[in-house]
Enzyme design. Structure first.
Site, mmCIF file in Angstrom:
data_model
loop_
_atom_site.group_PDB
_atom_site.id
_atom_site.type_symbol
_atom_site.label_atom_id
_atom_site.label_comp_id
_atom_site.label_asym_id
_atom_site.label_seq_id
_atom_site.Cartn_x
_atom_site.Cartn_y
_atom_site.Cartn_z
ATOM 1 N N GLU B 79 100.777 68.744 37.345
ATOM 2 C CA GLU B 79 100.932 67.680 36.355
ATOM 3 C C GLU B 79 100.027 67.927 35.136
ATOM 4 O O GLU B 79 98.880 68.341 35.294
ATOM 5 C CB GLU B 79 100.501 66.367 37.042
ATOM 6 C CG GLU B 79 100.611 65.118 36.201
ATOM 7 C CD GLU B 79 100.090 63.879 36.962
ATOM 8 O OE1 GLU B 79 99.440 64.033 38.012
ATOM 9 O OE2 GLU B 79 100.355 62.763 36.493
ATOM 10 N N LYS B 151 107.402 60.892 34.172
ATOM 11 C CA LYS B 151 106.765 60.153 35.266
ATOM 12 C C LYS B 151 107.118 58.667 35.162
ATOM 13 O O LYS B 151 107.043 58.086 34.079
ATOM 14 C CB LYS B 151 105.254 60.344 35.184
ATOM 15 C CG LYS B 151 104.459 59.825 36.372
ATOM 16 C CD LYS B 151 103.007 60.304 36.271
ATOM 17 C CE LYS B 151 102.140 59.839 37.422
ATOM 18 N NZ LYS B 151 100.760 60.388 37.299
ATOM 19 N N CYS B 191 103.406 63.294 40.782
ATOM 20 C CA CYS B 191 102.224 62.648 41.405
ATOM 21 C C CYS B 191 102.530 61.237 41.939
ATOM 22 O O CYS B 191 103.212 61.103 42.941
ATOM 23 C CB CYS B 191 101.066 62.656 40.427
ATOM 24 S SG CYS B 191 99.461 62.648 41.265
ATOM 25 N N LYS B 235 90.974 60.932 51.854
ATOM 26 C CA LYS B 235 92.206 61.035 51.087
ATOM 27 C C LYS B 235 93.125 62.124 51.644
ATOM 28 O O LYS B 235 94.346 61.975 51.634
ATOM 29 C CB LYS B 235 91.897 61.307 49.617
ATOM 30 C CG LYS B 235 93.151 61.430 48.774
ATOM 31 C CD LYS B 235 92.972 60.958 47.378
ATOM 32 C CE LYS B 235 94.230 61.207 46.575
ATOM 33 N NZ LYS B 235 93.989 61.194 45.149
ATOM 34 N N GLU B 476 70.040 55.013 46.474
ATOM 35 C CA GLU B 476 68.955 54.549 45.613
ATOM 36 C C GLU B 476 69.487 53.996 44.295
ATOM 37 O O GLU B 476 68.902 53.065 43.736
ATOM 38 C CB GLU B 476 67.938 55.679 45.445
ATOM 39 C CG GLU B 476 67.311 55.998 46.813
ATOM 40 C CD GLU B 476 66.312 57.143 46.832
ATOM 41 O OE1 GLU B 476 65.646 57.291 47.872
ATOM 42 O OE2 GLU B 476 66.228 57.894 45.846
#
Lengths: 658, 658
Positions: B79, B151, B191, B235, B476
């Protein structure tokens, strides 16, 4: 409506009337009640605190009670008021905030009567499909949530990120209608819903236009737009023209409700207003102040408060680059002042400390801080090195005196020497390992800037609620002409979106327009900027910024063209800059400056990533909340090549990369 | 397919084969040609450079030429390959980049033959309505742009911001189909288009499912998904299960093409793969490496390279908090190593300098930097103060020796003293103006941390292409236990998304799994963390971090619950932490820790705003590219109150705010 306004300012939250007793306020409310015409509504131009749902709800309730006392048709709050705009991403990570906002909404609803309350909140999306939430407005009345209107058009550009968290609503137009006890009915839209007129804009972001749909299908008496719309250069002009255009086009009044106050980098200018069916402005609230603003969209309008000076006369002007910054100076001043006040206040800081170099940047910052936080809460520290001139020291001292801020002077010569001696040995050692030592470096310049940063942060560590301020300006940030952990370092950067030429104009403006005239010493405005960190061997004087960079008048126009016209190097070579009209600039010189600009900018992006928050002022900026440029994108070609050049680069023979 | 893979690695860009001659590569291509079955395609698992359109196009062309030599059906790029992902906002501000990408696309098209090239680029939206661009894939063949697929589903959450710049496409399914010279036809999605299966996900973000539509309407032989999909904890497990599920559900193979390399904060793990019609994995490319990967989705699959150790065996595991970090350590290591390499490389830096304290954070950073940049490009500086123990100094020295990085030691005692003396006078002066001096402050602690920052940035100023590194860790940062301009300061922060308990595990892992075993001294791993900036009066020893904060095992679980379960204080009080199963913790103690966590976090947000970029590692993070928390949102109530409490707070009598 003038008396009405006066009474309103008495009954609720006017900073000038904080000493009034409840009895005084009640008397004002009674008188006001007699004056109000049928169909009056209150615009609650208020300043919410992001994430402080409880605080926002309690504040809303106070305004609601007064509206009930006046028995108006409705009291209208801005978009997302209960949660507080901006929401960043915290509503995603902490759903407890959204649950709280729904409970508070229900609690407020229980307190309502026939005076309708229209208020922005976050609604959960309970369907299987879509984003978690809706950006909604609730209509509360008679103890209940009467209806909920959802935002349809979700902006997702520049500082807006609505679509990250909200599902666009497919609202049918009847659900947008609310009917008041006067019998009038209004159509409600939410902010961006009102910004998609196909006749006003050359290009449209969205297919549908909720304003058009609700007017054509439902014929409301007027439109209410609940907004949270930030101030930027030229935006008032755009907003005014657009709202006026739409009201006239549909012969339907528009009530535009905006918030005030600042949220991190975003500043809201208030200026809620009403346009009549002829597109004429008939009421406008104050700028940059909370206001309980009574208007009557169909019967008399309301008070019309002035815009910041300069905006009014430029309402119909087109965008063009100009070195005449005057028309935008009061807005700039008010925006940054409010931004500082709210950043400090909402974060929990009270005091600011900054280095006073006697230069323009720190001088203007000091004035803005004094006006925003109170002079007693500002500490200016003059930190001369051996390069610092007497003039600079005197200017710093005089400025502090004029402003009445706290002031102290402390040399950094000893810190510089200690560090410098240390570096001599250290660098000699490293040189044995790495053969990449620069012949000329900025190390000495930066020791000075960083020693100052060390002192300022030390003060912040030692004294309560104190935050150091970064004094970098926009022109220099574009050029990377700023020291990490030095002048770039601080918790907030007030002037990071103000270019140098505008800063000069702002300094003059401050001297003319503040109650205490001429607080800024003349020599600060008259001397040419330089960091006083290094000596120019050619002049044997401290290096001037324009010698290291390029003329500020040219630089600022490059920045303006990049941000506003999205121009490439090629585009800019073809056009004539204002500086070229004044000075003789060869094409070669111009090209060199342009290439220098883009080269320096490309290498400055990593510095942008660690800049503290700063208020957006210009039409477009490099503020992180609106513009992200990955530092790794260092090889962008800002100069277009021809198609033929490209074909030549695609060589037939396989080339192996390593 | 093993021999095929070997030949592929010979012909193109394999870092282990960079010394091969063109003749060797040509011979490999010829042999490979004989082995390939009909319907073979090449997955171009490549590493683009954001914004470097020219570089990406030239790189693409090289891969295209080899694919042409092999006469495969197609070569498929990820992509947005031509512009390079991520795009930030630069495509909006610099349209010249988009113009360049279109010209380069046309130039590449002229070079194509019957081997189809499928490549991601940015297409302009020429209509009056909608966003400026489409996120598209072009099919190039026979000298032309054969078709363009847009897309449809534009992610806009966490690190994704597609909808900021792209218009969602209403693509009809036939336009997604490309037919190859073997006669096979594929349906192309981009995607997120492949991430909306209504049977796989409990909730769906979008209404339509392009995979379902193209399969049901067009019956392609297989699906191609051109992606740019980052790696995060858990993932790979999600992706594998989802792709396998969809392939099986539709009895249609899926070819998933991913990029490798890192872009600023985002890291891509490659691992392109093919699932057959039974949902079985039949080919998978390498992790974290560029690869010219030949597969045959219908006839033989391809090679299956291993995932980072630990991921494979946890492919079907559910998310739960665990102190057993082992299954994610190799992925963590590879992600950060690649991220450092590409951040430095793509920004134009070559060398890193960091402070070596002998503590865990700087130690792990040093190992990662050495592996990413080469030991010769790393300089570790030990900067002891009077509090620094001999053990710490020795550990720093030994680590540097073991790693083979450059090392130097320089005391900061003199800088501390110079500054400290200066502060005594300065603070006494300020105290006369401000009565808010703390009885106990962190000033001395921070002088030390900032003196170190001063030295590191000075080195970067003096030596070419050198960037200091910030060593703060995730635990931290959440607690604000990090010094501005000190350990928080640097151009990049490698471990800002790694919690302390995981850092311990990573240190052990590095000692076991790097070619040079046990580079990290045992005592670094065994000592309890502390900044060695202050003495604990109760123990008379340097203050330990857990004394100042809370046990790391508890803290890290709070962070995990916030990020992954979005829990409030109330939710967490009701659940049992792993630490509670091991240690006796009273409910009061737990509540105190939880309140301390949220209080400290609320006051740390302003520090987060000035953190340098860092790689995302965990499933969720506080990385600025995925999570924005306005610092002003300091009054969020993370503990739900009851509805009754709320009603009580809405008092009937008007209350006047000041």
């Amino acid at each position: 409506m003038d008396r009405i306004e006066e009474l309103c300012s008495i009954i609720l939250k006017d900073i000038n009337n904080k000493n009034l007793t409840p009895e005084d306020k009640s008397a004002a409310a009674n008188e006001l009640n007699c004056l109000l015409a049928e169909g009056s509504i209150v615009i609650a131009q208020s300043n919410p605190h992001s994430g402080d749902v409880r605080g926002n709800a309690i504040k809303a309730y106070e305004w609601i009670k007064w509206a009930q006392k006046l028995n108006v048709d409705a009291v209208i709050f801005p978009e997302l008021f209960l949660v507080g705009y901006p929401i960043g991403d915290f509503v995603d990570r902490f759903p407890v905030i959204v649950e709280e906002n729904i409970e508070w909404l229900n609690a407020l609803a229980l307190k309502t009567n026939s005076v309708k309350v229209i208020i922005g909140f976050i609604e959960k999306n309970t369907r299987k499909t879509g984003k978690k939430y809706y950006n909604s407005v609730a209509v509360l009345s008679d103890g209940k949530i009467e209806k909920v209107i959802r935002k349809s058009l979700l902006p997702n550009y520049a500082e807006f990120n609505d679509y990250r968290h909200f599902e666009p609503a497919e609202t049918d137009s009847s659900s947008r209608i609310v009917e008041f006890k006067s019998g009038k009915k209004a159509g409600i839209v939410i902010c961006e819903d009102g910004w998609n007129d196909r006749d006003f804009f050359e290009k449209n972001l969205y297919k549908n236009d909720p304003v058009e749909t609700v007017i054509e299908e439902q014929h409301p008496d007027f439109i209410i737009n609940c907004s949270a719309s930030i101030t930027r250069a030229k935006k008032e002009q755009l907003k005014h023209n657009m709202l006026s255009f739409a009201a006239k086009k549909y012969t339907t009044p528009i009530v535009y409700v905006n918030q005030t106050g600042s949220g991190e980098c975003l500043s809201f200018d208030g200026c809620s207003r009403v346009y009549n069916a002829d597109g004429e402005l008939i009421a406008r609230a104050k700028s940059y102040e909370e206001q309980f603003f009574v208007v009557n969209p169909l019967n008399g309008g309301g008070a019309v408060y002035p815009l910041p000076a300069g905006l009014e006369k430029t309402l119909n002007e087109q965008k063009a680059f100009s070195l005449d910054h005057e028309p935008d100076l009061e807005r700039t001043y008010l925006t940054i002042k409010q931004a500082i006040r709210d950043y400090f206040g909402k974060c929990g800081f009270k005091r600011a400390v900054l280095g006073l170099s006697g230069g323009l940047d720190s001088t203007v910052c000091a004035v803005l801080l004094a006006d925003a936080l109170g002079a007693e809460n500002v500490l200016g520290v003059s930190m001369p090195s051996k390069i610092t001139s007497e003039t600079s020291k005197n200017d710093a001292r005089e400025l502090a005196h004029n402003l009445g801020i706290n002031f102290t002077e402390v040399t950094i010569k000893d810190m510089f020497e200690t560090t410098r001696i240390k570096f001599d040995g250290l660098f000699a050692d490293i040189e044995k390992k790495w053969d990449c030592r620069y012949k000329e470096s900025f190390t000495n310049d930066n020791i000075q800037a960083r020693s100052r940063g060390m002192l300022l942060w030390g003060i912040a560590n030692e004294f309560g609620s104190c935050l150091p301020v970064a004094t970098s300006d926009k022109s220099e940030l574009y050029m990377g002409y700023a020291t990490i952990n030095g002048d770039m370092s601080g918790g907030y950067a007030p002037i990071a979106d103000v270019c140098k030429t505008k800063l000069f104009a702002l300094a003059e403006w401050l001297n003319k327009n503040r109650p205490e005239k001429n607080a800024i010493p003349r020599s600060v405005i008259e001397k040419r900027p330089g960091a006083e960190l290094a000596i120019n061997p050619e002049t044997n004087k401290p290096l001037l910024a324009e010698e290291a960079l390029m003329p500020y008048e040219f630089l600022d126009e490059v920045i303006w063209r990049v941000e506003n016209l999205q121009q490439s190097i090629n585009d800019m070579i073809d056009e004539t800059f204002l500086y070229e009209k004044k000075e003789n600039v060869s094409k070669e010189q111009k090209t060199r400056w342009l290439k220098k600009f883009f080269k320096r900018m490309s290498f400055s992006h990593y510095k942008w990533t660690i800049m503290p928050p700063s208020p957006i002022v210009d039409a477009r900026s490099i503020n992180k909340s609106e513009y992200v440029h990955p530092a790794i994108a260092s090889k962008i070609n800002y100069q277009k090549t021809t198609f033929e050049q490209k074909l030549l680069e695609l060589k037939e023979e396989p080339v192996f990369q390593v």
